[in-house]
Write a protein that holds these residues in place. Sequence first.
Motif, mmCIF file in Angstrom:
data_model
loop_
_atom_site.group_PDB
_atom_site.id
_atom_site.type_symbol
_atom_site.label_atom_id
_atom_site.label_comp_id
_atom_site.label_asym_id
_atom_site.label_seq_id
_atom_site.Cartn_x
_atom_site.Cartn_y
_atom_site.Cartn_z
ATOM 1 N N ARG A 1 0.828 -1.216 0.000
ATOM 2 C CA ARG A 1 0.000 0.000 0.000
ATOM 3 C C ARG A 1 0.857 1.259 0.000
ATOM 4 O O ARG A 1 0.467 2.278 -0.571
ATOM 5 C CB ARG A 1 -0.932 -0.012 1.215
ATOM 6 N N THR A 2 2.016 1.209 0.642
ATOM 7 C CA THR A 2 2.886 2.386 0.709
ATOM 8 C C THR A 2 3.488 2.728 -0.643
ATOM 9 O O THR A 2 3.563 3.901 -1.032
ATOM 10 C CB THR A 2 4.017 2.150 1.726
ATOM 11 N N TYR A 3 3.905 1.706 -1.406
ATOM 12 C CA TYR A 3 4.727 1.965 -2.586
ATOM 13 C C TYR A 3 4.048 1.700 -3.932
ATOM 14 O O TYR A 3 4.468 2.286 -4.936
ATOM 15 C CB TYR A 3 6.015 1.139 -2.506
ATOM 16 N N ILE A 4 3.044 0.869 -3.963
ATOM 17 C CA ILE A 4 2.465 0.455 -5.250
ATOM 18 C C ILE A 4 1.239 1.299 -5.586
ATOM 19 O O ILE A 4 0.418 1.612 -4.723
ATOM 20 C CB ILE A 4 2.072 -1.040 -5.215
ATOM 21 N N GLY A 5 1.098 1.648 -6.865
ATOM 22 C CA GLY A 5 -0.155 2.206 -7.357
ATOM 23 C C GLY A 5 -0.362 3.691 -7.165
ATOM 24 O O GLY A 5 -1.515 4.147 -7.098
ATOM 25 N N HIS A 6 0.715 4.496 -7.132
ATOM 26 C CA HIS A 6 0.570 5.950 -7.071
ATOM 27 C C HIS A 6 0.442 6.501 -8.495
ATOM 28 O O HIS A 6 1.215 6.119 -9.381
ATOM 29 C CB HIS A 6 1.768 6.586 -6.376
ATOM 30 N N PRO A 7 -0.488 7.410 -8.742
ATOM 31 C CA PRO A 7 -0.676 7.905 -10.110
ATOM 32 C C PRO A 7 0.488 8.739 -10.635
ATOM 33 O O PRO A 7 0.722 8.785 -11.840
ATOM 34 C CB PRO A 7 -1.960 8.748 -10.022
ATOM 35 N N THR A 8 1.230 9.383 -9.737
ATOM 36 C CA THR A 8 2.406 10.171 -10.142
ATOM 37 C C THR A 8 3.506 9.973 -9.109
ATOM 38 O O THR A 8 3.262 9.482 -7.993
ATOM 39 C CB THR A 8 2.094 11.672 -10.255
ATOM 40 N N MET A 9 4.715 10.391 -9.482
ATOM 41 C CA MET A 9 5.841 10.356 -8.555
ATOM 42 C C MET A 9 6.731 11.557 -8.867
ATOM 43 O O MET A 9 7.013 11.833 -10.034
ATOM 44 C CB MET A 9 6.617 9.048 -8.713
ATOM 45 N N THR A 10 7.147 12.260 -7.823
ATOM 46 C CA THR A 10 8.011 13.431 -7.988
ATOM 47 C C THR A 10 9.313 13.208 -7.249
ATOM 48 O O THR A 10 9.313 12.815 -6.072
ATOM 49 C CB THR A 10 7.335 14.703 -7.449
ATOM 50 N N TRP A 11 10.423 13.429 -7.942
ATOM 51 C CA TRP A 11 11.729 13.408 -7.291
ATOM 52 C C TRP A 11 12.611 14.472 -7.930
ATOM 53 O O TRP A 11 12.641 14.627 -9.149
ATOM 54 C CB TRP A 11 12.395 12.034 -7.408
ATOM 55 N N ASN A 12 13.303 15.217 -7.063
ATOM 56 C CA ASN A 12 14.220 16.267 -7.510
ATOM 57 C C ASN A 12 13.534 17.270 -8.446
ATOM 58 O O ASN A 12 14.103 17.733 -9.438
ATOM 59 C CB ASN A 12 15.451 15.654 -8.200
ATOM 60 N N GLY A 13 12.276 17.578 -8.117
ATOM 61 C CA GLY A 13 11.529 18.581 -8.864
ATOM 62 C C GLY A 13 10.933 18.098 -10.170
ATOM 63 O O GLY A 13 10.318 18.887 -10.908
ATOM 64 N N ILE A 14 11.070 16.811 -10.480
ATOM 65 C CA ILE A 14 10.525 16.261 -11.728
ATOM 66 C C ILE A 14 9.366 15.339 -11.398
ATOM 67 O O ILE A 14 9.523 14.373 -10.648
ATOM 68 C CB ILE A 14 11.606 15.486 -12.513
ATOM 69 N N THR A 15 8.196 15.649 -11.944
ATOM 70 C CA THR A 15 7.004 14.826 -11.730
ATOM 71 C C THR A 15 6.733 13.987 -12.973
ATOM 72 O O THR A 15 6.734 14.501 -14.094
ATOM 73 C CB THR A 15 5.775 15.704 -11.426
ATOM 74 N N GLN A 16 6.496 12.695 -12.766
ATOM 75 C CA GLN A 16 6.192 11.783 -13.864
ATOM 76 C C GLN A 16 4.920 11.003 -13.544
ATOM 77 O O GLN A 16 4.547 10.837 -12.381
ATOM 78 C CB GLN A 16 7.344 10.798 -14.090
ATOM 79 N N ARG A 17 4.305 10.483 -14.603
ATOM 80 C CA ARG A 17 3.030 9.780 -14.480
ATOM 81 C C ARG A 17 3.245 8.278 -14.522
ATOM 82 O O ARG A 17 4.090 7.757 -15.247
ATOM 83 C CB ARG A 17 2.108 10.214 -15.623
ATOM 84 N N ASN A 18 2.464 7.571 -13.731
ATOM 85 C CA ASN A 18 2.428 6.111 -13.758
ATOM 86 C C ASN A 18 1.677 5.663 -15.012
ATOM 87 O O ASN A 18 0.600 6.162 -15.310
ATOM 88 C CB ASN A 18 1.716 5.598 -12.496
ATOM 89 N N HIS A 19 2.226 4.688 -15.753
ATOM 90 C CA HIS A 19 1.614 4.245 -17.005
ATOM 91 C C HIS A 19 0.745 2.991 -16.842
ATOM 92 O O HIS A 19 0.406 2.347 -17.839
ATOM 93 C CB HIS A 19 2.695 3.990 -18.055
ATOM 94 N N ASP A 20 0.383 2.668 -15.620
ATOM 95 C CA ASP A 20 -0.540 1.559 -15.364
ATOM 96 C C ASP A 20 -1.829 1.784 -16.166
ATOM 97 O O ASP A 20 -2.463 2.832 -16.035
ATOM 98 C CB ASP A 20 -0.846 1.515 -13.868
#
Length: 374
Positions: free
Chosen positions: A186-205
């Motif tokens: 639940r903590t790590y799987i299935g987030h719609p986006t992820m941001t690191w170092n100011g860059i946001t990307q989308r999950n392609h699930d």
Amino acid sequence: MGAASSVPSPLSDANLPPAELAPVPVALLVDLGSGQVLYAKEPDRRFVPASITKVMTLYVAFELLARGQLRPEQVFRMSEGAYRDWHAVGSTMFLDRAHDVTVHDLLMGIANVSANDGCIVLAEGAAGSVPNWLALMNAEARRLGMKDSHFGTPNGWMDEGQTYVSAHDLATLAQAMLVRHPDLYRTYIGHPTMTWNGITQRNHDPILGKLEGADGIKTGFTNQAGYGFLGSAIRDGRRLVMVIGGAYTPKDRAKAAEALMNWGFAAFDSRTLFSAGEQVGTAAVQQGEARSLPLVAPGPISAASPRGTRAPVRLRVVYAGPLEAPVRKGDIVAELEITVGNRTGHRVPLAAGTDVPRAGLLARLRNGLLGLFT
């Protein structure tokens, strides 16, 4: 996972598998609460998983976290070799040599934006080298009984066929992740986006946010592998796990995934047999402070039947026993075999319901005396 079976014979058009599966070479749908295979198309055929490989990297990390051998706040930095070979290669979280990154952020990047670079940094940081990490991946595969799988890379990059899986093995891996590490899932799987170092990307699930109850797990694509997906969804406490392998286009993958999941929920009724934490049986223990322990359901256990039917259910507890103390509460130590009607039986894991420490001298003497009279 129990032995794979063919899909149950349909009793009506509602039980027919969806037409969207026709162009997909490999497909599998499993009811996790019963272990039952609801649909199978080439479930033991070996295929190239591409980035679905990262699910085993995540699973190894979850195991290390659970044992205290890895911590979410641990900090790693990209090595010179990793930077040379993996900086901005394929799917990436844009790691570089100038920034520290926590294990937590690496797992978020691997799970949700398929970070190839994140897998390498995690492998080197946690295991000392990529070969050491691969040894852990393959050891876990063997322990789980994934007989048609081998991992030659932590991220699924092309490796001339060294990395391969089967749909059945991927479902086994998903079951282990969900049963052994539900909180980490639940903590790590299935987030719609992820941001690191100011860059946001989308999950392609392809079904996340589009299909009711969908919460992961991982897509994969290379020209060699085609489009694959290991997915899961839960509705009203009932969880299904699905595998799609070798689809020719992302549209074929998405349509097949959504149709198969919706069909699985709609075409089958589910009866709850045991609630999470409920005792299912007992197991004998040797060399322990107690001579037996309760076996409990780690999650809801159910039986599925084609909608509108109610076949009889037979249950059998299976374990290699007696168990050897010490046993920790929550350890997976047995299985429940569930047979619905005349279909092939399937198995789900059972957990120890209590700790059983290794016996001291007095307890061993007591157990020995009791053994004379039983």
